[in-house]
Design an enzyme around this catalytic site. Sequence first.
Site, PDB file in Angstrom:
ATOM      1  N   PRO A 230      80.225  38.634   7.448  1.00 19.35           N
ATOM      2  CA  PRO A 230      79.210  39.483   7.283  1.00 19.35           C
ATOM      3  C   PRO A 230      79.927  41.167   7.004  1.00 19.35           C
ATOM      4  CG  PRO A 230      78.509  38.013   8.285  1.00 19.35           C
ATOM      5  CD  PRO A 230      79.939  37.813   8.258  1.00 19.35           C
ATOM      6  N   GLU A 231      79.075  41.967   6.677  1.00 19.85           N
ATOM      7  CA  GLU A 231      79.635  43.475   6.952  1.00 19.85           C
ATOM      8  C   GLU A 231      79.209  44.292   7.391  1.00 19.85           C
ATOM      9  OE1 GLU A 231      80.346  45.105   2.864  1.00 19.85           O
ATOM     10  OE2 GLU A 231      79.615  43.408   1.643  1.00 19.85           O
TER      11      GLU A 231
ATOM     12  N   LYS B 219      83.015  45.293  11.929  1.00 16.82           N
ATOM     13  CA  LYS B 219      82.560  43.811  12.170  1.00 16.82           C
ATOM     14  C   LYS B 219      82.808  43.146  13.066  1.00 16.82           C
ATOM     15  CE  LYS B 219      83.800  43.756   7.386  1.00 16.82           C
ATOM     16  NZ  LYS B 219      84.681  42.639   5.728  1.00 16.82           N
TER      17      LYS B 219
END
Length: 268
Positions: free
Chosen positions: A2-3, A51
């Site tokens: 996930p960004e 993140k």
Amino acid sequence: MPEGHIVHRLAELHRRRFAGNPVRVTSPQGRFTAAEVLDGVTFRDAGAHGKHLWHHYAPDRVVHVHLGLYGKFTEAPVPLEQPRGKVRMRLVGPTHGTDLRGPTACELLTEEELTELLARLGPDPLRSDADPETAWQRVTRSRSGIAALLLDQSVLAGVGNAYRAEVLFRQGIPPRSPGNALSRRCWDALWDDLVELMSDGVRTGRIDTVREQHSPEMTGRQPRNDRHGGEVYVYRRAGAPCLVCTTPIAMTELLGRKLYWCPGCQGE
């Protein structure tokens, strides 16, 4: 992986659902042994940098989470069903619960340890306290390509493969350009674009980077059909015609990640 916009969305969601309430914390999998000392404690706040996600518990405990490649939170209203699969941490509040599976990190830290961890990260375009000058100084001193630097979380936190490819395309920057060859004007435009694109991602939960004049509505083309969603210029479009110049989108590997760009709009 996930960004940063996804991690910030999670922080906002968990803050809204759990903050100010005692929560139940368990580890159905048994690997998060600190769950027993948090069970029944008040959830104070949630935050994100790049993140990295964290939960603050009263009085001074911190749970740090890094989802990595396979980590995921699954949200559901209470009462929750019995845990399925390898749930590292289950968090249950008054109205909702969430199960965390497969993270790279799920650990109990002190406030000081969290501060030390965050000090190793570059500025996050999604944070109001971000200082783009810090990232610029690291970029302009480096001979590494800008595409590699954008994924270095010690230079810039939260940017992943999709935002990296898209912002370089939108700014017309060759991905292999050395950091120390980038002008300050280009850097400022790149930073501002990241702030805008990633903020949109927080609001919508999608990565949309295509300008209005290149959208399906304006051009008559078919919308993108991809499990990642969102309208993009180059990410995961290898071999497809550029939406601007029709040159086939190129793809190669850089430091173990796929790099996408348009040779026509950005050069080699």
